[in-house]
Design an enzyme around this catalytic site. Structure first.
Site, PDB file in Angstrom:
ATOM      1  N   LYS A  86       0.974  -1.188  -0.307  1.00 34.25           N
ATOM      2  CA  LYS A  86      -0.040   0.144  -0.211  1.00 34.25           C
ATOM      3  C   LYS A  86       0.756   1.110   0.204  1.00 34.25           C
ATOM      4  CE  LYS A  86      -3.733   0.284   2.216  1.00 34.25           C
ATOM      5  NZ  LYS A  86      -4.504   0.120   3.943  1.00 34.25           N
ATOM      6  N   VAL A  87       0.612   2.146  -1.434  1.00 32.78           N
ATOM      7  CA  VAL A  87       1.513   3.192  -1.091  1.00 32.78           C
ATOM      8  C   VAL A  87       0.560   4.480  -1.565  1.00 32.78           C
ATOM      9  CG1 VAL A  87       3.341   4.431  -2.799  1.00 32.78           C
ATOM     10  CG2 VAL A  87       3.477   1.880  -2.319  1.00 32.78           C
TER      11      VAL A  87
END
Length: 221
Positions: A86-87
């Site tokens: 997750k960015v």
């Protein structure tokens, strides 16, 4: 449509996984904070034992390209290459999403507060985009229209990215967003339990049982 749980509570996940078809688990530093100073990777490995097919979405904490890439490597080394990184979608995050995809990582673009943010993440190859529904609603944005627009854009341009809607205040928002075309939603177990453990539903069930017993003088069919 995929239903994921926005939680890393082993008990919550185990119970709900036995009741409904859970597709995966999403986490971020705020969710992890609720559990104190745990060994996150060992904790997530235990969750994976509940159901080996559960997708894991784990957020980086690095804020530069180099640090995000290092976080991603640490996550995948510990949990496997099928883990989604997750960015958050800011300038550095977008740049890194592009690099992560080149390296073969699975990526969930998160902290999305606008339609254009989401479009940019799609164009950079994110596997999932995670728009924050309630937070956008609080900014007086029409989240249903945003999801409809994003789904049209993805389908028309033939991208493989899926919409993983997140940050819900109530189940009404969840159903609206599913109907608007989201491919997946990640929901706090508390919201699901509000529906499954509703006093209104329990009252109806009790009434059915009482009516049956009064009619046939027995509890079984």
């Amino acid at each position: 449509m995929k239903l994921l749980l926005d939680s890393i509570s082993q008990n919550e996940i185990e119970v709900l996984n036995s009741v409904i078809d859970c597709y995966g688990v999403t986490s971020n530093p705020t969710i992890v904070k609720k559990h104190g100073k745990i060994n996150l990777f060992e904790h997530l490995k235990e969750i994976k034992k509940i159901n080996a097919d559960l997708e894991l979405h784990v957020q980086v904490v690095g804020q530069t390209k180099e640090k995000i890439l290092k976080d991603a490597k640490n996550i995948v080394d510990a949990l496997g290459s099928d883990t989604f990184i997750k960015v958050p979608v800011d300038k550095g995050g977008l740049c890194t999403i592009k690099e992560l995809k080149k390296k073969g990582y699975r990526v969930t673009a998160t902290a999305i507060y606008s339609e254009f943010q989401a479009i940019l993440a799609v164009m950079n190859g994110a596997d999932y985009i995670a728009p924050y529904i309630n937070r956008m609603s609080n900014m007086e944005k029409n989240t249903v229209e945003i999801i409809k627009n994003l789904r049209r854009f993805i389908d028309h341009e033939k991208y493989s990215t899926q919409i993983l809607a997140a940050s819900f205040k109530n189940i009404g928002q969840v159903t609206e967003i599913i109907n608007a075309g989201a491919h997946a939603v990640t929901v706090n177990p508390d919201l699901i339990n509000e529906v499954l453990l509703s006093p209104t539903v329990n009252k109806a069930i009790d009434q059915f049982v009482d009516d049956w017993e009064m009619t046939f003088n027995r509890k079984e069919i």
